[in-house]
Design a protein around this motif. Structure first.
Motif, PDB file in Angstrom:
ATOM      1  N   GLY A  98       0.379  -1.112   0.472  1.00 34.70           N
ATOM      2  CA  GLY A  98       0.348  -0.215  -0.101  1.00 34.70           C
ATOM      3  C   GLY A  98       0.654   1.082   0.098  1.00 34.70           C
ATOM      4  N   LEU A  99       2.339   0.813  -0.277  1.00 35.13           N
ATOM      5  CA  LEU A  99       3.143   2.251   0.247  1.00 35.13           C
ATOM      6  C   LEU A  99       3.811   2.625  -0.875  1.00 35.13           C
ATOM      7  CD1 LEU A  99       3.943   2.543   3.566  1.00 35.13           C
ATOM      8  CD2 LEU A  99       2.889   3.926   2.650  1.00 35.13           C
ATOM      9  N   ARG A 100       4.322   3.967  -1.192  1.00 34.73           N
ATOM     10  CA  ARG A 100       5.835   3.423  -2.482  1.00 34.73           C
ATOM     11  C   ARG A 100       6.246   4.748  -1.691  1.00 34.73           C
ATOM     12  NH1 ARG A 100       5.173   1.294  -6.848  1.00 34.73           N
ATOM     13  NH2 ARG A 100       3.231   0.239  -6.606  1.00 34.73           N
ATOM     14  N   GLY A 101       7.419   4.841  -2.992  1.00 30.66           N
ATOM     15  CA  GLY A 101       8.272   6.192  -1.947  1.00 30.66           C
ATOM     16  C   GLY A 101       9.675   6.472  -3.301  1.00 30.66           C
ATOM     17  N   GLU A 102       9.738   7.659  -2.894  1.00 27.96           N
ATOM     18  CA  GLU A 102      11.107   8.317  -4.403  1.00 27.96           C
ATOM     19  C   GLU A 102      12.571   7.220  -3.517  1.00 27.96           C
ATOM     20  OE1 GLU A 102      10.887  11.546  -7.048  1.00 27.96           O
ATOM     21  OE2 GLU A 102      12.529  11.635  -6.133  1.00 27.96           O
ATOM     22  N   VAL A 103      13.047   7.053  -4.332  1.00 26.58           N
ATOM     23  CA  VAL A 103      14.489   5.943  -4.125  1.00 26.58           C
ATOM     24  C   VAL A 103      15.231   5.605  -5.100  1.00 26.58           C
ATOM     25  CG1 VAL A 103      15.465   3.936  -3.138  1.00 26.58           C
ATOM     26  CG2 VAL A 103      13.388   3.988  -2.948  1.00 26.58           C
ATOM     27  N   PRO A 104      16.242   6.880  -4.264  1.00 26.87           N
ATOM     28  CA  PRO A 104      17.681   7.384  -5.180  1.00 26.87           C
ATOM     29  C   PRO A 104      18.637   5.609  -5.524  1.00 26.87           C
ATOM     30  CG  PRO A 104      18.750   7.312  -2.853  1.00 26.87           C
ATOM     31  CD  PRO A 104      16.772   6.677  -3.219  1.00 26.87           C
ATOM     32  N   ARG A 105      18.641   5.060  -6.879  1.00 28.53           N
ATOM     33  CA  ARG A 105      19.045   4.392  -7.287  1.00 28.53           C
ATOM     34  C   ARG A 105      20.410   4.140  -7.787  1.00 28.53           C
ATOM     35  NH1 ARG A 105      18.107   0.170  -3.295  1.00 28.53           N
ATOM     36  NH2 ARG A 105      15.672  -0.241  -3.250  1.00 28.53           N
ATOM     37  N   TYR A 106      21.362   3.570  -8.594  1.00 27.51           N
ATOM     38  CA  TYR A 106      21.881   3.957  -9.359  1.00 27.51           C
ATOM     39  C   TYR A 106      21.480   3.289 -10.531  1.00 27.51           C
ATOM     40  CZ  TYR A 106      26.304   3.890  -6.041  1.00 27.51           C
ATOM     41  OH  TYR A 106      27.005   4.651  -5.273  1.00 27.51           O
ATOM     42  N   ARG A 107      21.824   3.909 -12.445  1.00 28.08           N
ATOM     43  CA  ARG A 107      21.531   3.745 -13.609  1.00 28.08           C
ATOM     44  C   ARG A 107      21.676   1.916 -14.161  1.00 28.08           C
ATOM     45  NH1 ARG A 107      18.528   7.091 -17.042  1.00 28.08           N
ATOM     46  NH2 ARG A 107      19.419   8.530 -16.150  1.00 28.08           N
ATOM     47  N   GLN A 108      23.423   2.230 -13.735  1.00 35.13           N
ATOM     48  CA  GLN A 108      23.039   0.773 -14.267  1.00 35.13           C
ATOM     49  C   GLN A 108      23.891   0.109 -13.369  1.00 35.13           C
ATOM     50  OE1 GLN A 108      25.812   1.838 -17.617  1.00 35.13           O
ATOM     51  NE2 GLN A 108      24.664   0.764 -19.023  1.00 35.13           N
ATOM     52  N   VAL A 109      24.394  -1.491 -13.001  1.00 33.63           N
ATOM     53  CA  VAL A 109      25.375  -2.521 -11.921  1.00 33.63           C
ATOM     54  C   VAL A 109      25.130  -3.507 -13.004  1.00 33.63           C
ATOM     55  CG1 VAL A 109      23.652  -1.654 -10.183  1.00 33.63           C
ATOM     56  CG2 VAL A 109      23.041  -3.238 -11.949  1.00 33.63           C
ATOM     57  N   ARG A 110      26.387  -3.951 -12.600  1.00 31.15           N
ATOM     58  CA  ARG A 110      26.752  -5.197 -12.952  1.00 31.15           C
ATOM     59  C   ARG A 110      27.021  -6.505 -12.096  1.00 31.15           C
ATOM     60  NH1 ARG A 110      32.267  -3.574 -13.371  1.00 31.15           N
ATOM     61  NH2 ARG A 110      31.163  -3.173 -15.966  1.00 31.15           N
ATOM     62  N   TYR A 111      26.238  -7.497 -12.208  1.00 30.28           N
ATOM     63  CA  TYR A 111      25.801  -8.421 -11.712  1.00 30.28           C
ATOM     64  C   TYR A 111      26.017 -10.025 -12.153  1.00 30.28           C
ATOM     65  CZ  TYR A 111      22.847 -10.022 -16.011  1.00 30.28           C
ATOM     66  OH  TYR A 111      22.093 -10.058 -16.728  1.00 30.28           O
ATOM     67  N   ALA A 112      26.353 -10.237 -10.518  1.00 36.26           N
ATOM     68  CA  ALA A 112      27.248 -11.973 -11.018  1.00 36.26           C
ATOM     69  C   ALA A 112      26.242 -12.941 -10.060  1.00 36.26           C
ATOM     70  CB  ALA A 112      28.719 -12.346 -11.316  1.00 36.26           C
ATOM     71  N   GLY A 113      26.004 -13.842 -10.906  1.00 36.66           N
ATOM     72  CA  GLY A 113      25.756 -15.087  -9.592  1.00 36.66           C
ATOM     73  C   GLY A 113      25.976 -16.450 -10.187  1.00 36.66           C
ATOM     74  N   TYR A 114      24.265 -17.320  -9.736  1.00 34.30           N
ATOM     75  CA  TYR A 114      24.429 -18.442 -10.303  1.00 34.30           C
ATOM     76  C   TYR A 114      22.225 -18.320 -10.757  1.00 34.30           C
ATOM     77  CZ  TYR A 114      28.094 -20.488  -8.265  1.00 34.30           C
ATOM     78  OH  TYR A 114      29.335 -19.868  -8.583  1.00 34.30           O
ATOM     79  N   ASP A 115      22.030 -19.071 -11.752  1.00 36.03           N
ATOM     80  CA  ASP A 115      20.531 -19.015 -12.804  1.00 36.03           C
ATOM     81  C   ASP A 115      19.698 -19.825 -11.488  1.00 36.03           C
ATOM     82  OD1 ASP A 115      21.451 -21.424 -13.579  1.00 36.03           O
ATOM     83  OD2 ASP A 115      21.031 -20.297 -15.570  1.00 36.03           O
ATOM     84  N   HIS A 116      18.466 -20.595 -12.431  1.00 37.37           N
ATOM     85  CA  HIS A 116      17.824 -21.000 -11.603  1.00 37.37           C
ATOM     86  C   HIS A 116      18.061 -22.678 -11.524  1.00 37.37           C
ATOM     87  CE1 HIS A 116      16.499 -21.479 -15.977  1.00 37.37           C
ATOM     88  NE2 HIS A 116      15.816 -22.702 -15.588  1.00 37.37           N
ATOM     89  N   VAL A 117      18.993 -23.188 -12.493  1.00 34.78           N
ATOM     90  CA  VAL A 117      19.663 -24.630 -12.493  1.00 34.78           C
ATOM     91  C   VAL A 117      21.435 -24.600 -12.154  1.00 34.78           C
ATOM     92  CG1 VAL A 117      17.961 -25.404 -14.198  1.00 34.78           C
ATOM     93  CG2 VAL A 117      20.005 -24.201 -14.653  1.00 34.78           C
ATOM     94  N   GLY A 118      21.306 -23.709 -11.452  1.00 34.05           N
ATOM     95  CA  GLY A 118      23.313 -23.136 -10.866  1.00 34.05           C
ATOM     96  C   GLY A 118      23.920 -22.956 -12.008  1.00 34.05           C
ATOM     97  N   LYS A 119      23.892 -22.580 -13.026  1.00 34.41           N
ATOM     98  CA  LYS A 119      24.369 -22.126 -14.109  1.00 34.41           C
ATOM     99  C   LYS A 119      24.764 -20.580 -13.378  1.00 34.41           C
ATOM    100  CE  LYS A 119      24.507 -20.648 -18.634  1.00 34.41           C
ATOM    101  NZ  LYS A 119      23.521 -19.955 -19.652  1.00 34.41           N
ATOM    102  N   PRO A 120      26.256 -20.479 -13.914  1.00 30.17           N
ATOM    103  CA  PRO A 120      26.434 -19.037 -13.226  1.00 30.17           C
ATOM    104  C   PRO A 120      26.584 -17.973 -14.508  1.00 30.17           C
ATOM    105  CG  PRO A 120      29.006 -20.428 -13.245  1.00 30.17           C
ATOM    106  CD  PRO A 120      27.725 -21.284 -14.141  1.00 30.17           C
ATOM    107  N   VAL A 121      25.850 -16.719 -13.644  1.00 25.63           N
ATOM    108  CA  VAL A 121      25.615 -15.728 -14.943  1.00 25.63           C
ATOM    109  C   VAL A 121      25.684 -14.733 -14.795  1.00 25.63           C
ATOM    110  CG1 VAL A 121      23.117 -16.966 -15.596  1.00 25.63           C
ATOM    111  CG2 VAL A 121      23.315 -15.155 -13.703  1.00 25.63           C
ATOM    112  N   GLU A 122      26.298 -13.714 -15.514  1.00 29.30           N
ATOM    113  CA  GLU A 122      26.716 -12.273 -15.206  1.00 29.30           C
ATOM    114  C   GLU A 122      26.178 -11.162 -16.473  1.00 29.30           C
ATOM    115  OE1 GLU A 122      31.289 -12.138 -17.059  1.00 29.30           O
ATOM    116  OE2 GLU A 122      30.796 -13.335 -15.283  1.00 29.30           O
TER     117      GLU A 122
END
Length: 176
Positions: free
Chosen positions: A106-130
């Motif tokens: 029920g609430l909403r607010g204005e938040v500062p966020r970076y325009r771009q991010v680099r990401y890495a991790g694993y997907d739903h089958v455990g495969k590395p993604v970036e």
């Protein structure tokens, strides 16, 4: 699969750093991902972190619906999974974005966020993604990553005058 109960602001699971997932291919991770997908669909959200369903593990889901895509660098996508994600800003540019949260209904607010991010991790089958995320996708990823670190979006807000109920924001807009 099951629709899981969503933790709401005030629950301690939302205020602690989530633990790494040791076996990204484990059956309990696959089950959690399927349950979270069903929960996200049921709730009508665009992202969901494991702590939001009372599981203090480093995993989140995100999507970019057709109407939220911000162009070529931010194409629409169905639900994606990031396990043990790592995000880092690409540059210093930030944008102010309106955010809501399934844990703060029920609430909403204005938040500062970076325009771009680099990401890495694993997907739903455990495969590395970036990759590099921009626009709405970058915003959702940062919001969900905050959940893994025990941060709720109001904690990032610079001006609480830009926090309001959805109904009032829709009626009157955000004061700038």
């Amino acid at each position: 699969m099951a629709v899981l109960k969503i933790a709401r602001m005030g629950h301690p699971v939302l205020l602690r750093r989530a633990d790494e997932i040791e076996d990204v291919n484990g059956p309990e991770v696959r089950r959690l991902v399927l349950d979270m997908m069903e929960t996200l669909e049921d709730a009508g959200g665009v992202g969901l972190a494991a702590p939001q369903v009372h599981v203090a593990k480093r995993l989140f889901l995100y999507s970019v619906p057709e109407g939220r895509s911000e162009g070529e660098d931010d194409p629409p996508c169905g639900v994606q999974v990031l396990i043990n994600p790592v995000l880092e800003p690409v540059g210093d540019e930030r944008v102010q974005r309106m955010e809501g949260c399934l844990s703060i209904p029920g609430l909403r607010g204005e938040v500062p966020r970076y325009r771009q991010v680099r990401y890495a991790g694993y997907d739903h089958v455990g495969k590395p993604v970036e990759g590099i995320a921009s626009g709405f996708r970058a915003n959702v990823m940062q919001h969900e990553m905050d959940h893994l670190d025990g941060i709720l979006y109001p904690m990032r807000m610079k001006d609480l005058g830009k926090l309001g109920f959805d109904t009032e924001i829709m009626r009157y807009g955000v004061r700038t």
